[in-house]
Scaffold this active site. Structure first.
Site, short mmCIF file in Angstrom:
data_model
loop_
_atom_site.label_atom_id
_atom_site.label_comp_id
_atom_site.label_asym_id
_atom_site.label_seq_id
_atom_site.Cartn_x
_atom_site.Cartn_y
_atom_site.Cartn_z
N ARG A 37 -10.12 11.72 -21.86
CA ARG A 37 -9.98 10.48 -22.64
C ARG A 37 -9.92 9.23 -21.76
O ARG A 37 -10.00 8.12 -22.25
CB ARG A 37 -8.74 10.57 -23.54
CG ARG A 37 -9.00 11.36 -24.81
CD ARG A 37 -7.74 11.57 -25.60
NE ARG A 37 -6.94 12.66 -25.04
CZ ARG A 37 -5.69 12.92 -25.42
NH1 ARG A 37 -5.09 12.15 -26.31
NH2 ARG A 37 -5.03 13.94 -24.88
N LYS A 44 -7.91 11.24 -13.51
CA LYS A 44 -6.83 10.52 -14.21
C LYS A 44 -5.63 10.32 -13.30
O LYS A 44 -4.97 9.27 -13.31
CB LYS A 44 -6.43 11.33 -15.44
CG LYS A 44 -5.21 10.79 -16.15
CD LYS A 44 -4.96 11.49 -17.46
CE LYS A 44 -4.21 12.78 -17.28
NZ LYS A 44 -3.86 13.37 -18.60
N LYS A 378 -9.06 -16.82 8.22
CA LYS A 378 -9.28 -15.41 8.51
C LYS A 378 -8.96 -15.15 9.98
O LYS A 378 -9.44 -15.91 10.84
CB LYS A 378 -10.74 -15.03 8.24
CG LYS A 378 -11.00 -13.54 8.35
CD LYS A 378 -12.34 -13.23 8.99
CE LYS A 378 -12.29 -13.41 10.50
NZ LYS A 378 -13.49 -12.96 11.20
N ALA A 450 -13.65 -37.46 14.90
CA ALA A 450 -14.12 -37.07 13.58
C ALA A 450 -15.63 -36.91 13.60
O ALA A 450 -16.35 -37.64 14.28
CB ALA A 450 -13.72 -38.13 12.56
#
Ligand code: UD1
Ligand code: CA
Length: 510
Positions: A37, A44, A378, A450
């Protein structure tokens, strides 16, 4: 807490039927059924509740009674189940039940796996692999009750609102259990009984062996029913005891995904209640999910939409949420994490993360550091009090303390072939929209202008600039865009500036 983490208590009543110093019981876990089921390619038993496979709960509960042996009876999808067992519980035995001929047959298979023992333990505990809420404490109570009643069999029972489908516990006038009748074999009178068989038992092993020998498949399903052993024990003059528990969830098996989600919600509810009692604020338990393996300190606040998984831990006074999912993340005391997705990372004490941050494996943010809005990290160590506040990618980085990484800075760690590391020394300042193309080192106390694309080292104290010189072409708009709104705006501004100049210089100066 949730009962998942509790220690096994001291075992048995000294006046019990078990001889003093008797060997502990063996546990047979029935897990051969099809689980059809679930409609799943996955066994299961490997479907998860609160972050752990169903089967691992059965093993945790069994382990708490410190049994002599644990046998898991496997059948359907057994390759998956055996592989999982080899990984999480290599000490358990498995018994293969090729064909699922019933619970009695399954226990016969389980016993066969113990045939090499000099003698069977005095008691055999039978449980199911798909009943995740059952606790070790309940099994200990069951064994203790069995011993104190000197019973031949003791069955764990519960009273439920809807007993449809379960075996019913039939008792005599004195409350003794006379037998268990399956729903499909029961008449209306028996079906009106609401006390159900959980399928979890303690057997005197001699009673079990004799009862199994006498089993026949004389029932509606044509199966060998373990429950018939109880009738056999009773006719042999042994006591069959029923151990009724209030907490019916502990007897609930999982057969489909609707039950799986109901069980998950109840397990989560219990975990959260445990944490709230331990001093954690949970603003919205309905949308907060905390796995059984997570550890929270007092005065943690969990805001709506928070999901904490795996080996995640959160230090005292930290606030997590809204909308945060963390898996295997260590969050320090007093940190705040808002609308963030994090995995295998460390967030230091007092640090701030989010909103909208993504912490990938290997991120280590220092004390009072900051990973801000739309930042992805990361394998990045970001030192104490260093800040990456806006729209950056920080991959393969070693950033010192007190560093400021400007908006939009990219740590370009991949050249299409290899990944390389960028080192940024203490108190450096990386200007907005710089690209740091690894491998390179920006020394301590250095500046990056920058918009620079930096491809080589910047030494301590230097300013690295790598961008085109600014050049303004005078009057370009008026020539090339004459008649447009741009040109009109330019002309108006130039006229106003000229008027200002003449007003300042005044008529007397001419
Ligand atoms: C069984 C009990 C029933 C009880 C119910 C509780 C019997 C005859 N009936 O019913 O009284 O109320 O459990 O859930 O025992 N299994 C095997 N091999 C088999 C058959 C079953 O390993 O051949 C395992 C299944 O994987 C499952 C457990 O035994 O974990 C119970 O099987 P299931 O078919 O669900 O039992 P029921 O017939 O529903
Ligand atoms: Ca079942």
């Amino acid at each position: 807490m949730s009962g998942l983490t509790s220690e096994p208590s001291e075992s048995v009543d000294p006046g019990s039927s078990a001889p003093a110093g008797a060997a502990p019981p063996a546990v047979i876990v029935l897990a051969a059924g099809g689980g059809t089921r679930m409609k799943s390619a996955k066994s299961k038993l490997l479907h998860e509740v609160a972050g752990h496979p169903l089967l691992s709960y059965a093993l945790a509960a069994a382990t708490q009674i410190q049994p002599q042996e644990i046998v898991v009876v496997v059948g359907h999808q057994r390759d998956q189940v055996q592989a999982h067992l080899a990984e999480i519980a290599p000490h358990v035995r498995t018994a293969v039940q090729e064909e699922q001929l019933g619970t009695g047959h399954a226990v016969q298979c389980g016993l066969a796996a113990l045939s090499d023992l000099d003698r069977l333990p005095n008691e055999i505990v039978v449980t199911y692999g798909d009943v995740p809420m059952l606790t070790g404490e309940t099994l200990l109570d069951l064994v203790e009750d069995h011993r104190s009643q000197r019973a031949g069999v003791t069955v764990l029972t519960a009273v439920v609102a809807d007993p449809t489908g379960y075996g019913r516990v039939v008792r005599d006038a004195d409350g003794g259990v006379t037998g268990i009748v399956e729903h499909r074999d029961a008449d209306d009178e028996v079906r009106s009984i609401t006390e159900i068989n959980s399928g979890i038992y303690v057997f005197d092993s001699a009673v079990l062996v004799a009862g199994l020998d006498g089993l026949t498949a004389d029932n509606d399903q044509g199966e060998l029913y373990l429950t018939d052993v109880l009738t056999h024990a009773r006719s042999a003059g042994r006591t069959v005891a029923g151990h009724l528990i209030d907490d019916a969830w502990q007897t609930e098996g999982i057969n489909d995904r609707v039950q799986l989600s109901a069980m998950s919600a109840e397990m989560n509810r219990r975990i959260l209640v445990g944490w709230m009692r331990a001093g954690v604020t949970v603003q919205d338990p309905a949308t907060t999910w905390v796995h059984a393996s997570v550890d929270l300190a007092p005065d943690v606040t969990l805001l709506p939409g928070t999901s904490l998984e795996g080996a995640t831990s959160v230090g005292a006074g930290a606030t997590i949420g809204p909308e945060v999912s963390l898996k295997d993340v260590e969050v320090g005391e007093g940190a705040t994490v808002v609308r963030t997705h994090g995995e295998l990372s460390v967030i230091g004490p007092g640090a701030e993360v989010g909103p909208y941050a993504r912490l990938r494996p290997g991120t280590r943010l220092g004390v009072k550091g900051k990973i801000g809005t739309f930042v992805e990290t990361k394998n990045a160590r970001i030192g104490d009090r260093s800040k990456v506040p806006h729209q950056s990618y920080v991959g393969d980085a070693e950033i010192g303390v007190g560093v400021n990484v400007g908006a939009g800075v990219i740590f370009a760690n991949y050249d299409g072939v290899t990944k390389s590391t960028t080192v940024v020394g203490d108190y450096s300042f990386v200007g907005s929209n710089a690209v740091l193309a690894a491998p390179l080192t920006v020394g301590a106390g250095a500046f990056v202008a920058a918009g620079s694309t930096i491809t080589g080292d910047v030494d301590p104290g230097d300013l690295g600039v790598a961008r085109g010189q600014q050049r303004n072409i005078r009057g370009w708009v008026l020539r090339k865009r004459a008649g447009t709104k741009i040109a009109t705006a330019a002309q108006d501004a130039l006229d106003a500036a000229a008027e200002d100049r003449s007003a300042q210089s005044g008529p007397d100066d001419r």
